[in-house]
Scaffold this motif. Sequence first.
Motif, PDB file in Angstrom:
ATOM      1  N   ASN A  20       0.846  -1.188   0.000  1.00 16.82           N
ATOM      2  CA  ASN A  20       0.000   0.000   0.000  1.00 16.82           C
ATOM      3  C   ASN A  20       0.878   1.233   0.000  1.00 16.82           C
ATOM      4  O   ASN A  20       1.896   1.290   0.684  1.00 16.82           O
ATOM      5  N   TRP A  21       0.473   2.265  -0.779  1.00 12.44           N
ATOM      6  CA  TRP A  21       1.363   3.414  -0.957  1.00 12.44           C
ATOM      7  C   TRP A  21       1.679   4.146   0.344  1.00 12.44           C
ATOM      8  O   TRP A  21       2.786   4.649   0.523  1.00 12.44           O
ATOM      9  N   LEU A  54      12.672   8.938  -3.484  1.00 12.64           N
ATOM     10  CA  LEU A  54      11.537   9.565  -4.161  1.00 12.64           C
ATOM     11  C   LEU A  54      11.111   8.725  -5.359  1.00 12.64           C
ATOM     12  O   LEU A  54       9.906   8.548  -5.614  1.00 12.64           O
ATOM     13  N   GLY A  55      12.068   8.194  -6.090  1.00 15.94           N
ATOM     14  CA  GLY A  55      11.761   7.322  -7.216  1.00 15.94           C
ATOM     15  C   GLY A  55      11.000   6.082  -6.790  1.00 15.94           C
ATOM     16  O   GLY A  55      10.052   5.650  -7.466  1.00 15.94           O
ATOM     17  N   VAL A  56      11.392   5.510  -5.653  1.00 15.72           N
ATOM     18  CA  VAL A  56      10.689   4.339  -5.116  1.00 15.72           C
ATOM     19  C   VAL A  56       9.247   4.712  -4.770  1.00 15.72           C
ATOM     20  O   VAL A  56       8.296   3.984  -5.077  1.00 15.72           O
ATOM     21  N   ALA A  57       9.084   5.856  -4.116  1.00 13.92           N
ATOM     22  CA  ALA A  57       7.757   6.307  -3.707  1.00 13.92           C
ATOM     23  C   ALA A  57       6.845   6.510  -4.924  1.00 13.92           C
ATOM     24  O   ALA A  57       5.684   6.083  -4.922  1.00 13.92           O
ATOM     25  N   LEU A  58       7.361   7.143  -5.945  1.00  8.88           N
ATOM     26  CA  LEU A  58       6.555   7.396  -7.145  1.00  8.88           C
ATOM     27  C   LEU A  58       6.196   6.093  -7.849  1.00  8.88           C
ATOM     28  O   LEU A  58       5.071   5.930  -8.358  1.00  8.88           O
ATOM     29  N   ALA A  59       7.128   5.140  -7.838  1.00 14.03           N
ATOM     30  CA  ALA A  59       6.855   3.841  -8.454  1.00 14.03           C
ATOM     31  C   ALA A  59       5.779   3.077  -7.693  1.00 14.03           C
ATOM     32  O   ALA A  59       5.076   2.239  -8.262  1.00 14.03           O
ATOM     33  N   ALA A  60       5.641   3.372  -6.393  1.00 12.45           N
ATOM     34  CA  ALA A  60       4.631   2.717  -5.557  1.00 12.45           C
ATOM     35  C   ALA A  60       3.329   3.515  -5.504  1.00 12.45           C
ATOM     36  O   ALA A  60       2.468   3.242  -4.667  1.00 12.45           O
ATOM     37  N   ASP A  61       3.207   4.513  -6.379  1.00 15.59           N
ATOM     38  CA  ASP A  61       1.988   5.319  -6.506  1.00 15.59           C
ATOM     39  C   ASP A  61       1.710   6.216  -5.303  1.00 15.59           C
ATOM     40  O   ASP A  61       0.556   6.578  -5.047  1.00 15.59           O
ATOM     41  N   VAL A  62       2.753   6.589  -4.565  1.00 13.82           N
ATOM     42  CA  VAL A  62       2.585   7.601  -3.525  1.00 13.82           C
ATOM     43  C   VAL A  62       2.345   8.935  -4.219  1.00 13.82           C
ATOM     44  O   VAL A  62       3.060   9.249  -5.186  1.00 13.82           O
ATOM     45  N   PRO A  63       1.344   9.726  -3.795  1.00 17.50           N
ATOM     46  CA  PRO A  63       1.134  11.049  -4.412  1.00 17.50           C
ATOM     47  C   PRO A  63       2.440  11.831  -4.466  1.00 17.50           C
ATOM     48  O   PRO A  63       3.142  11.978  -3.457  1.00 17.50           O
ATOM     49  N   GLY A  64       2.787  12.318  -5.658  1.00 13.12           N
ATOM     50  CA  GLY A  64       4.110  12.887  -5.897  1.00 13.12           C
ATOM     51  C   GLY A  64       4.501  14.012  -4.965  1.00 13.12           C
ATOM     52  O   GLY A  64       5.587  13.985  -4.358  1.00 13.12           O
TER      53      GLY A  64
END
Length: 472
Positions: A360-361, A394-404
């Motif tokens: 989950n993001w 940050l790249g990991v977060a964006l890949a996991a669909d965390v709001p940018g």
Amino acid sequence: MLLSKEQYKKFLWPVLVGLILWSCTPLRPVALTTSAWQMFAIFVATIVGCITQPLPIGAVSIIGFVAATLTKVIDIDTAVAGFGNSSIWLIAMAFFISRGFIKTGLGKRIALNFVSLFGKRTLRLAYSIIGVDLVLAPATPSNTARAGGVVYPIIKSLADAFHSSPNDESRKDIGAFLMFAEFHGDTITSAMFLTAMAGNPLAQAFASDANINISWITWFLAALLPGIVSLIVIPFLIYKIYPPKIKETPNAKQWADKRLKDMGKFSLPEKMMSIIFILALISWMTSSLTGIDATLTAFIALALLLLTGVLNWQDVLQETGAWNTLTWFSVLVMMATQLNELGFIPWFSHLIVSNLGNMNWFLVLCLLCVIYFYSHYLFASATAHVSAMYAALLGVALAADVPGQLAALMLGFFGSLVSSTTHYSSGPAPIYFGSKFVTQSEWWKMNFILGLVYIIIWLGVGTAWTKVIGIW
């Protein structure tokens, strides 16, 4: 005098840890070079030595320095380059500037005025000092200059005024509490403003590379509520878990006013110290406009103190805290830098990316912030930490669909909050730890507890707040 048996025993753990890690070189991950793993072994052994302290931290660091160069993990030119780090020299200059406050009596005068205005309760005094840091933070992009050059001399003089000395148990009367509370106050204010810490604009730039735009006002609004909550809660918690012996001073105003009267009018050295201090403060606050580096400003301030006779060269030579800090912090920063350049930190970041799976993001965001926070034990600079890991996480977060924008801001905030970990975590840390009011065991134990509080406030209150104001 030769080392004692007890000191040699304290060498056991760092040597043992270093040798075990070094012997695992053939078993290292294939993505790591031999030099990267061996530097990791030496760095960890040095940190363990700084914890067990068979010798003072400066001496332990020099031994680590020798180990890194003698084993040819790095060459001597690379190793000594760490002593040219401008941020470390800024720390040293902060010690010298504080000497001017003490020698002239200006620091004592300022401290007595603080006591006169806010001195009825020690907790209120701590909040007022942190308030000074908060007011300066938006216009002072160097948290080291703010905490070390501006606030530290005031607290040191205030401790002296209450006869709270770092050399005995009187440190707990008031000095230790104020030092530790302001260190955390500075950590919080550094996270609240885009322009309050050197690593923050760097995070903004990394976010921009990922097509996420963060303005000054966006950063401020997102950090406002968790920042205010932290500024209220953290000093209060420190007051409870690390209470000063002097809690109330009902006669503080009369006491301070009498001593101010005894001091008489401003002396010429005090006036010169005041002028030089104000000029340095203005230069620090306007550095983004003038282009004058914060460290250069500190050197100019010291030069003016010497030219006016406020300080003499003997005063500078006798400021042992500055030279001690310059030594051990330079070595640790050099080692942390080499961990990044030799590939250990990039490998560590890639390892995180490949092992998250389909989570989950929000859990991903929490995990990344926690990893980011606790990995700072490997770093001696918040800015270096941002440089090494922010973009990857940050790249990991964006890949996991965390709001940018949420991901970029939260990682940006934690890039400052990581300073609340160790006594070598950032520029202000060795200044306040170097004052010797707070012991190393106290520093690490309390920071571990407070670190959990930061994580709860900023990920809990902070994430909910950003939802309310429409960040995501």
